[in-house]
Design a protein around this motif. Structure first.
Motif, PDB file in Angstrom:
ATOM      1  N   LYS A  63       0.827  -1.212   0.000  1.00  0.00           N
ATOM      2  CA  LYS A  63       0.000   0.000   0.000  1.00  0.00           C
ATOM      3  C   LYS A  63       0.860   1.259   0.000  1.00  0.00           C
ATOM      4  N   GLU A  83       1.782   9.530  -5.690  1.00  0.00           N
ATOM      5  CA  GLU A  83       2.296  10.876  -5.363  1.00  0.00           C
ATOM      6  C   GLU A  83       3.362  11.322  -6.363  1.00  0.00           C
ATOM      7  N   ARG A 129       1.044   4.181  -2.857  1.00  0.00           N
ATOM      8  CA  ARG A 129       0.807   5.583  -2.511  1.00  0.00           C
ATOM      9  C   ARG A 129       1.968   6.457  -2.983  1.00  0.00           C
TER      10      ARG A 129
END
Length: 324
Positions: A312, A320, A316
């Protein structure tokens, strides 16, 4: 022949019953000790009287989470507090809050515990203080679970983590112990983690530092028992804090204040404690599984959870990076 089979079966039945009785007895005894430490000892006034240990308490990592809660709770009990952390304005704010709320003296020392050139200053600033309580709380973890050789800037990060989690606790204890030994009174609370009782693959260095804390605390407790100096290892699970990224309290993740008030009830009663009753149940569960499952099974379960968290975190980071 039938008699032999029957005799063998009866023997194994007896062994099974004895094993179950042993497990139930051990769990019940652990549960009763947890209830005693968390509730009865404090109600009976059997936990340590903190004001009798000395005039000052020293708390590292004192501007957030568990450290800040310890600083407030010790001030509430009438001790003057030395707040040690990295950010001056946060220290000033916490000191002002404590002074306004409890009217006790405070002292601030702004140092970065990821460095190793700070202890001469700390020792100088603490000189001649009647320090009764030291809370070694400061600590850091990984940004996210990761394989050791894939940690970003891994050598530097691991050095910082070891300085913060191991060297800080060891050196701070060395600094305050001579005064405690001379006065023949004192309390050292070392904050470890539930991660200390089981291997933590993908958080390997962090877990190892927490295991060091538990081992050191137990050994020093024996070394200094005759000097009337109490050592306690606290092993919290999750609490509401910036480090855990948990924002709202639950039954299993209390506020830092609730956790600290609960843990201080065990001081002088339990040398090794999760501090908070629901976290104690977690320890009982882990230790029960360690007794009755092959070690690889439990570690594999932890590894699977941490791999999922790593996945995860990497997704992420990728999102980003694309957004930039």
């Amino acid at each position: 022949m039938l008699f032999d089979i029957e005799k063998s079966r009866n023997m194994w039945d007896l062994i099974g019953k004895i094993s179950v009785a042993f497990i139930v007895t051990r769990f019940t005894w652990s549960l009763l000790k947890g209830i005693y430490g968390s509730f009865l000892a404090s109600a009976l006034g059997l936990n340590l009287n903190l004001k009798k240990t000395g005039e000052w308490a020293v708390v590292t990592g004192a501007t957030d989470g568990i450290g800040k809660a310890y600083a407030f709770e010790l001030a509430r009990k009438g001790l003057k507090v030395v707040l040690i952390s990295r950010t001056p304005f946060k220290l000033q704010n916490v000191a002002a809050e404590i002074n306004t709320k409890y009217g006790v003296d405070t002292k601030i020392i702004d140092v970065d515990f990821t460095r190793d050139d700070i202890y001469e200053r700390i020792e100088k600033d603490l000189k001649n203080l009647d320090i009764g309580v030291l809370v070694n709380n400061v600590g850091m973890s990984y940004d996210y679970p990761e394989y050791l050789n894939q940690i970003v800037d891994g050598e530097k990060m691991c050095d910082r983590l070891i300085n913060c989690n191991i060297k800080s606790l060891t050196r701070m204890t060395q600094i305050v112990l001579p005064g405690m030994e001379e006065r023949k009174r004192g309390l050292v609370i070392n904050i470890s983690s539930l991660s200390s009782i089981i291997p933590a693959p993908l958080l390997a260095v962090y877990g190892a530092t927490k295991a060091y804390i538990e081992s050191l605390t137990e050994s020093l407790g024996v070394e200094y028992a005759s000097k009337n100096i109490t050592f306690q290892c606290i092993m919290p699970g999750f609490v509401v804090s910036n480090m855990s990224k948990i924002r709202r309290p639950t039954l299993m993740a209390p506020t830092a204040t609730a956790f600290v008030r609960s843990s201080l009830k065990t001081t002088g009663v339990e040398k090794r404690s999760a501090g908070y009753f629901m976290h104690k149940l977690q320890i009982y569960g882990i230790e029960f599984l360690k007794m009755h499952l092959p070690g690889s099974v439990l570690v594999s379960m932890v590894f699977g959870q941490l791999k999922a968290l790593r996945s995860k975190a990497l997704k992420r980071k990728e999102r980003e990076a694309k957004a930039e």
